[in-house]
Design an enzyme around this catalytic site. Structure first.
Site, PDB file in Angstrom:
ATOM      1  N   SER A 119      35.464  48.604  22.725  1.00  0.00           N
ATOM      2  CA  SER A 119      35.695  47.157  22.620  1.00  0.00           C
ATOM      3  C   SER A 119      34.913  46.497  21.499  1.00  0.00           C
ATOM      4  O   SER A 119      35.139  45.323  21.203  1.00  0.00           O
ATOM      5  CB  SER A 119      35.322  46.481  23.935  1.00  0.00           C
ATOM      6  OG  SER A 119      35.999  47.106  24.996  1.00  0.00           O
ATOM      7  N   ASP A 140      47.756  37.939  31.936  1.00  0.00           N
ATOM      8  CA  ASP A 140      46.918  39.102  32.245  1.00  0.00           C
ATOM      9  C   ASP A 140      46.920  39.404  33.733  1.00  0.00           C
ATOM     10  O   ASP A 140      46.110  38.866  34.500  1.00  0.00           O
ATOM     11  CB  ASP A 140      45.477  38.847  31.777  1.00  0.00           C
ATOM     12  CG  ASP A 140      44.562  40.009  32.165  1.00  0.00           C
ATOM     13  OD1 ASP A 140      45.079  41.129  32.397  1.00  0.00           O
ATOM     14  OD2 ASP A 140      43.340  39.779  32.253  1.00  0.00           O
ATOM     15  N   ASP A 184      43.543  47.265  32.568  1.00  0.00           N
ATOM     16  CA  ASP A 184      42.338  46.620  32.042  1.00  0.00           C
ATOM     17  C   ASP A 184      41.129  47.322  32.653  1.00  0.00           C
ATOM     18  O   ASP A 184      41.213  47.929  33.730  1.00  0.00           O
ATOM     19  CB  ASP A 184      42.346  45.137  32.443  1.00  0.00           C
ATOM     20  CG  ASP A 184      41.247  44.355  31.731  1.00  0.00           C
ATOM     21  OD1 ASP A 184      41.509  43.888  30.615  1.00  0.00           O
ATOM     22  OD2 ASP A 184      40.131  44.260  32.297  1.00  0.00           O
ATOM     23  N   HIS A 205      41.791  39.037  34.198  1.00  0.00           N
ATOM     24  CA  HIS A 205      40.786  38.023  33.879  1.00  0.00           C
ATOM     25  C   HIS A 205      41.274  36.621  34.174  1.00  0.00           C
ATOM     26  O   HIS A 205      40.622  35.646  33.843  1.00  0.00           O
ATOM     27  CB  HIS A 205      40.394  38.143  32.399  1.00  0.00           C
ATOM     28  CG  HIS A 205      39.725  39.435  32.071  1.00  0.00           C
ATOM     29  ND1 HIS A 205      38.377  39.644  32.208  1.00  0.00           N
ATOM     30  CD2 HIS A 205      40.242  40.614  31.667  1.00  0.00           C
ATOM     31  CE1 HIS A 205      38.093  40.883  31.863  1.00  0.00           C
ATOM     32  NE2 HIS A 205      39.225  41.497  31.535  1.00  0.00           N
ATOM     33  N   CYS A 243      38.714  41.404  27.457  1.00  0.00           N
ATOM     34  CA  CYS A 243      39.977  41.630  28.161  1.00  0.00           C
ATOM     35  C   CYS A 243      40.837  42.639  27.395  1.00  0.00           C
ATOM     36  O   CYS A 243      41.187  42.430  26.240  1.00  0.00           O
ATOM     37  CB  CYS A 243      40.727  40.298  28.288  1.00  0.00           C
ATOM     38  SG  CYS A 243      42.408  40.495  28.874  1.00  0.00           S
TER      39      CYS A 243
END
Lengths: 633, 380
Positions: free
Chosen positions: A326, A350, A365, A375, A389
Site C-alpha cells: 500500500s 466499497d 479488501d 470502509h 482502502c
C-alpha cells in the site's frame, strides 16, 4: 687396429684401457680449463660489471603503499580508519622443521587449524624466502610471548602494517562494506604497479565503489639493506599520495537509532534528505562485524554468516526486492488525478471487495478478516489513502490500466536502479504489458493489474527505491540519484539531479494532505505515532502479503508462523510542510505498517530534534523535552 | 722360499711375500679418503653460509655425510668378484623399480621420481647411477675387447632403457648422468673411433627432432634462457642472471665467508642445492673456485689411476666410468651455474645439500676403494 682382436687378451685390453684413460684425462683437463676460463672471465675480467649489478641488488627499490582514505559521517564521526596491526610471519626456508615450529607456536599462542591450512596453501603459492603471514591481528600479549621465545623460533617474525578498522562495528557494515585480501581475479583487473605495496582492496559497499579514490597512489623508496635483508637506511624516497578522505551524508546518530529501532527484526531503514538527495541513514538488519573480513575471514566465521537463516550478509536496503504494497497508493492516487481518471471528489462503492466485470472472483479488501463491510458505502481518494482502502485502488488500477501505471511510476524510479553510489544495488521490477510479453511470454490479465494496483503482484521495489520515490513525492517532483558521498577530501560534491516529475500542484496537495492524515487523522493507519509530535509527518503504511490466501480462508495473524507473516512497510517524510527527511522502512514479517511506523518516528526525532534540524524553528528547551519523550517511544 | 719358485709365480709370490698393508686390509684408499674429507669439509662450510647460517641444515647434512661415509666403507669391503656377479641382478631390479615409479611413485614439482618404502623415500634413478656402469662393465668383462658391433648394440640398449625411463619422469639431469656413466664404460672398453664420430654426427642430425618431440616445454625454456637470459629477467632468466652476478661480484678475493650479499640476501635461488658454487665463488672468490677445482681434479686423477691399476677389466671399466661420471657432475653443474650450459638438475657433487646424492656418490667411491684394494691375484 684393436677392433680386429677377437680373443680375450688382457694385455691388449689393459693397453687399450690405458690409452683411453689418458685420452679421457686430457679431455677432463681441457674441460676443467674451459671452466677455469669461464670463472676467470666472470670473476676477473667482468668483475666490475657484476659488482655494480650486485650493489644494485643490495639497494632495493621498494613500493611504499599509500594510506587508505578515512571515512567520516557528516559530523566528523570516524567510520573507517587505519590501525597498526601486527602479524606473525614465517620464512619457510629459514625454519628447520616447519611442522615443529607451527606446533610450538600453537602451544605459545592461540592459532586455529583453519589458519594453518590457509598458511600452507599460501606457502605453496609464494616465492622462496617470502615472509608468509600465519596469524593476523596479534594482541600485545601475543607479541610479547613471541618476542620472549624469539630464540627458539628462527625464521618467525612479527611485522606491523596498517590495517582497516571499522570502529562502529556492525552499525555501518552494509553501507561501508569492507576491504579484504586481493583475490586472483582482482589481481588481473587492478593496476599492478599502483597496488604493488597493497594487500587489501575494497570488496563491497563504499569501500569498493570508491576504491579508486580511497586507495591513493603508490610511492617508492630506495633502501639499502644489510646482510640480513633488513632496511639499514632509506637513500631516496618518493612519498605515496594518500587516498582521499570521504565525508558522507550519513549521520552516525540517526544510523544508530535506525539500527537499534529495527532491533532483532529482519529489515531495513533508508533515510534521505530530500533537499540534497544525501542519504542520512541506511540500516539493514541483521548486520555483521565488517572487521572480521579485514585480512581474511576465518572459515568458521564465514560459514556462520553465510549459513544463517537471517542472511546477515544480505543488504536488504539495496538488494532486498519487496512488494511495496500500500505504500505506492499515494503515487497511484497522483497518477489517477494526473490522467484524469479520478478527481479528489469522485467516489467508489466499497462493500469490502471488488469484482472485475464478467468475473466472479472476489478481490477482497484487507479489512475483510475483521469486518465484512469495507470502509463505508462510498469512499473517496483521501479516505482510501488514510485508511488504505484496497477496493478504491482496485477500481483505480483497473481504470488506468497497467501501462499507464507503468508510465507514471517509472520517472519516480521504479523498475530501475536509483544509481546510488554503492555496490550490488538491484533494480526491482515495474511490470508492463510489454515486459510480460517479453519475459513471461504471455498476455497481461486484468486480475494482475488489480494486484499491482495494491502494490503486490509482479511489482517489486527495494527500500532504497521506495525512499527515493518518497524524495520525489516530498519535493513535488524534484528528484536525485541518492548519494552517500558528501565530500571527497575538501571538495564538496553535488548530488546528481534526475529529470523533474511534472504533476499539477493541486494534485500534489491532495495526495500529500491525505498522507498527513495517515499520521495525524483520527482513522489514519499510522496515527499511533502522532502523540506529542512537534512537527507534522506525511506517510503511508503498507503490508506486503507473502503467502497466498484462498478465496474463503480467513487470515489470522496469530496462527501464521512468524516467517510467513506479512512484511510491514512504512514510507514517510517530515516535516510535512517543509520536508527535511524521508524514510522508507521494511520489517520482514513485521505484519503491518502501523507497527513499523514507530521506527520512522524515532528516526525523524533523532534527525530533526537531536540533530537540531528544527532548532531554528523551536526553542532549545522544547528539543530537550521531546528528546526525552522520543526515547520513551 | 727358493728363488726359483718365486720366479715361476712372480705375482702371487710378491703378494704373499709382501704382507698386506694396513690400508689394504681395511680396504681404504688413504689418498682418496683425505681428498674426499677435504672436499666435504669445505662443502659443509660453504653450505652453512648458503643455507642462511642454519645450524639445522648443517646437522642434517652432517648426519647424511656420516651415513654416506659409513656406506662407502661398507661398500669398500665388498669383494669385486661378488659385485660383478651381482651386477646383472642389480640392473634388472633397478629397471623394475624405475618402471614402478610412474605407477606407484610419489611426485614433487611436476615430476615423479620417488618410491616410498615403509616411510622411507628414495629415488631408484639415484641407485641406477652406480648400477648402469656396473652392468655395462659386467657385460664387457666377459667378452673380448675391444667390443664387437653386436656387443656395442647390446650395451647401448642396456644404457638406453634406464636413461629413457628416467628422462620420462622427467629428470633430464639424472638421465644425462646415467647415459654418460654407461657410455664412459663403453668408451673405456675401447669402442672404435668411427662409432664415436658416427654417434656424434647422428646426435647433430637428430637435434631438431629431439627438440620438437622429446623435450618438455620447461626444458626448452631452460635452453632458450641460456642463449639469452635477458629475455626473461624475472622468470626463467632470473636464476642465471643472479648466479652470474654472484660469481662475478666475488672477484679474486671474494666477499668473505658469510658475507656474500647475493646469497645472504636471498637473491640467489637454490643457493644451498644446485647453485651452491655461486655462493662459494661469491664469498671465496676465484681462489676458492681454483681450490675446489684442484680438489676435484685430484680426486679424478686418483680415480683414473685406480682404474688403470685394477686387476680385471670389470674393475677397470667400473672405476673409470664412476670417475668420469663424477667429472660430468662437476662440469655440468659448474657450467650451468656460470651460464655455459643449460640449467639441468645436477648438484655440485659432495657439496650441494641433499642426502641421496651424497650416499650414492660416496658409495661409488666405496666401489673405487674396493677395486683399488682388491687382493692381487696372479696375472695370467
Amino acid at each position: 687396429m684393436a677392433e680386429q682382436v677377437a680373443l680375450k687378451d688382457p694385455y691388449t685390453e689393459k693397453r687399450i684401457y690405458g690409452a683411453r684413460t689418458v685420452f679421457a684425462a686430457l679431455v677432463v683437463f681441457a674441460l676443467l680449463f674451459l671452466l677455469m676460463i669461464r670463472y676467470f672471465s666472470l670473476q676477473i675480467t667482468e668483475h666490475e660489471t657484476y659488482r655494480t649489478q650486485s650493489d644494485r641488488n643490495r639497494v632495493q627499490l621498494q613500493p611504499v603503499p599509500p594510506k587508505r582514505g578515512l571515512i567520516y559521517d557528516r559530523n566528523g564521526v570516524l567510520l573507517a580508519e587505519n590501525r597498526a596491526s601486527y602479524r606473525l610471519t614465517i620464512i619457510k626456508e629459514r625454519v628447520e622443521d616447519l611442522g615443529e615450529t607451527i606446533e610450538l607456536l600453537q602451544q605459545l599462542i592461540d592459532i586455529d587449524d583453519d589458519r594453518i591450512k590457509k598458511y600452507r596453501r599460501l606457502v605453496k603459492r609464494s616465492r622462496p624466502y617470502a615472509a608468509v603471514p600465519l596469524k593476523l591481528k596479534l594482541t600485545p600479549e601475543e607479541i610479547a610471548i613471541i618476542s620472549v621465545n624469539r630464540y627458539r623460533l628462527p625464521g618467525v617474525d612479527v611485522d606491523a602494517q596498517l590495517a582497516r578498522h571499522y570502529p562502529q562495528g556492525e552499525l555501518f557494515a552494509h553501507v561501508l562494506g569492507y576491504v579484504g585480501r586481493i583475490s586472483e581475479t582482482e589481481q588481473l583487473e587492478i593496476d599492478e604497479v599502483n597496488y604493488s605495496g597493497t594487500n587489501e582492496i575494497g570488496k563491497i559497499g563504499l569501500e569498493k565503489y570508491y576504491e579508486d579514490v580511497l586507495h591513493g597512489k603508490v610511492g617508492y623508496q630506495n633502501v639499502e639493506t644489510n646482510a640480513r635483508g633488513r632496511v639499514l637506511r632509506i637513500l631516496e624516497r618518493t612519498n605515496p599520495e594518500p587516498g582521499a578522505d570521504l565525508t558522507l551524508h550519513l549521520d552516525a546518530h540517526v544510523q544508530k537509532v535506525a539500527h537499534q529501532a529495527l532491533g532483532d527484526e529482519r529489515g531495513a531503514v533508508v533515510a534521505i534528505d530530500p533537499r540534497t538527495g544525501g542519504i542520512i541513514a541506511m540500516a539493514s538488519t541483521p548486520s555483521f562485524d565488517a572487521n572480521l573480513f579485514v585480512g581474511g575471514i576465518s572459515t568458521k566465521d564465514y560459514s556462520r554468516l553465510r549459513d544463517s537463516i537471517d542472511l546477515p550478509l544480505f543488504n536488504r536496503a539495496l538488494q532486498g526486492q519487496y512488494p511495496p504494497a500500500s505504500t505506492v497508493k499515494p503515487l497511484y492516487g497522483l497518477a489517477g488525478l494526473h490522467y484524469g481518471v479520478i478527481t479528489p471528489q469522485s467516489k467508489v462503492r466499497d462493500p469490502g471487495w471488488y469484482k472485475l466485470p464478467n468475473d466472479e472472483r472476489m478481490y477482497r479488501d484487507w479489512t475483510w478478516q475483521k469486518k465484512k463491510s469495507g470502509h463505508g458505502a462510498f469512499v473517496d481518494l483521501e479516505q482510501s489513502i488514510v485508511e488504505s482502502c484496497d477496493t478504491y485502488f482496485y477500481d483505480l488500477a483497473y481504470n488506468m490500466g497497467i501501462d499507464r501505471i507503468h508510465d507514471f511510476m517509472q520517472p519516480f524510479g521504479f523498475g530501475r536502479k536509483t544509481g546510488v553510489d554503492n555496490t550490488n544495488e538491484r533494480s526491482g521490477l515495474l511490470p508492463s504489458k510489454d515486459w510480460k510479453r517479453i519475459y513471461k511470454r504471455s498476455a497481461w490479465f486484468h486480475g494482475e493489474t488489480l494486484s499491482v494496483g495494491i502494490g503486490q503482484g509482479y511489482l517489486l521495489a527495494t527500500p532504497m527505491q521506495l525512499a527515493s520515490a518518497m524524495v520525489t513525492m516530498a519535493n513535488r517532483g524534484k528528484h536525485f540519484s541518492p548519494r552517500f558521498l558528501k565530500r571527497m577530501g575538501d571538495e564538496e560534491l553535488p548530488v546528481p539531479k534526475l529529470p523533474t516529475v511534472k504533476v499539477e500542484a493541486e494534485h500534489w496537495n491532495a495526495v500529500s494532505h491525505a498522507m498527513e492524515e495517515v499520521v495525524h487523522g483520527r482513522k489514519g493507519t499510522a496515527n499511533r505515532i502522532n502523540r506529542d509530535l512537534k512537527y507534522r509527518i506525511a506517510g503511508k503504511t503498507g503490508s506486503a502479503q507473502i503467502i497466498g490466501i484462498g478465496q474463503d480462508e480467513i487470515y489470522d495473524e496469530k496462527q501464521v508462523a512468524k516467517r510467513k507473516k506479512d512484511h510491514g512497510l512504512f514510507v514517510a517524510y517530515a516535516p510535512a510542510d517543509n520536508p527535511k527527511i524521508v524514510v522508507a522502512i521494511i520489517v520482514e514479517n513485521g505484519a503491518h505498517g502501523s507497527w513499523v511506523s514507530p521506527i520512522a518516528r524515532k528516526v525523524f526525532d533523532a534527525y530533526l530534534l537531536d540533530q537540531g534540524e528544527l532548532a531554528n524553528e523551536s526553542s532549545s528547551g522544547l528539543i530537550a523535552e521531546t528528546t526525552l519523550e522520543g526515547a520513551g517511544l | 722360499m727358493s728363488q726359483d719358485f718365486v720366479r715361476q709365480m712372480p705375482d702371487r709370490s710378491s703378494d704373499l711375500a709382501r704382507p698386506m698393508g694396513f690400508w689394504q686390509r681395511v680396504h681404504i684408499d688413504p689418498l682418496m679418503l683425505i681428498l674426499l674429507l677435504m672436499l666435504t669439509a669445505f662443502g659443509l662450510a660453504v653450505l652453512y653460509s648458503a643455507a642462511g647460517q642454519s645450524a639445522g641444515t648443517m646437522m642434517r647434512q652432517g648426519r647424511f655425510l656420516i651415513i654416506a661415509y659409513i656406506g662407502m666403507l661398507v661398500v669398500a669391503q665388498l669383494d669385486v668378484e661378488r659385485i660383478k656377479r651381482l651386477a646383472p641382478l642389480a640392473y634388472l631390479v633397478g629397471i623394475a623399480l624405475l618402471i614402478a615409479v610412474p605407477l606407484v611413485g610419489v611426485g614433487a614439482k611436476g615430476a615423479q621420481r620417488w618410491l616410498s618404502l615403509g616411510g622411507f623415500r628414495f629415488q631408484p634413478s639415484e641407485v641406477m647411477k652406480l648400477v648402469v656402469p656396473m652392468a655395462v662393465a659386467w657385460y664387457f668383462a666377459g667378452r673380448a675387447l675391444p667390443p664387437r658391433v653386436e656387443h656395442i648394440i647390446a650395451s647401448l640398449i642396456m644404457i638406453a632403457v634406464p636413461t629413457l625411463l628416467i628422462a620420462r619422469q622427467p629428470d633430464l639431469g639424472t638421465s644425462i648422468l646415467i647415459a654418460a656413466s654407461g657410455l664412459f664404460a663403453l668408451f673405456l672398453a675401447g669402442i672404435g673411433w668411427r662409432f664415436i664420430f658416427g654417434a656424434a654426427g647422428l646426435l647433430v642430425i637428430s637435434a631438431y627432432p629431439m627438440w620438437q618431440l622429446v623435450l618438455h616445454d620447461y626444458q626448452k625454456t631452460r635452453i632458450l634462457t641460456l642463449l639469452n637470459p635477458e629475455s626473461d629477467k624475472l622468470g626463467a632468466g632470473w636464476n642465471i642472471i643472479q648466479s652470474k652476478t654472484a660469481i662475478g661480484s666475488g672477484g679474486w678475493d671474494g666477499k668473505g665467508w658469510l658475507n656474500g650479499t647475493q646469497s645472504q640476501l636471498d637473491f640467489l635461488p637454490e643457493s644451498h642445492t644446485d647453485f651452491i658454487i655461486a655462493v662459494l665463488a661469491e664469498e671465496w672468490g676465484l681462489q676458492g673456485v681454483i681450490a675446489l677445482l684442484l680438489i676435484y681434479l685430484a680426486i679424478i686423477i686418483r680415480g683414473l689411476w685406480i682404474g688403470m691399476n685394477a686387476q680385471h677389466s670389470f674393475g677397470r671399466l667400473l672405476a673409470g666410468s664412476i670417475t668420469l661420471t663424477f667429472f660430468v657432475y662437476v662440469f655440468v653443474n659448474m657450467g650451468m651455474v656460470s651460464g655455459l650450459l643449460p640449467v639441468v638438475g645436477v648438484p655440485l657433487p659432495l657439496v650441494s645439500q641433499g642426502g641421496t646424492s651424497l650416499v650414492t656418490l660416496l658409495a661409488g667411491f666405496g666401489l673405487l676403494m674396493a677395486i683399488s684394494t682388491e687382493k692381487r691375484m696372479m696375472e695370467q
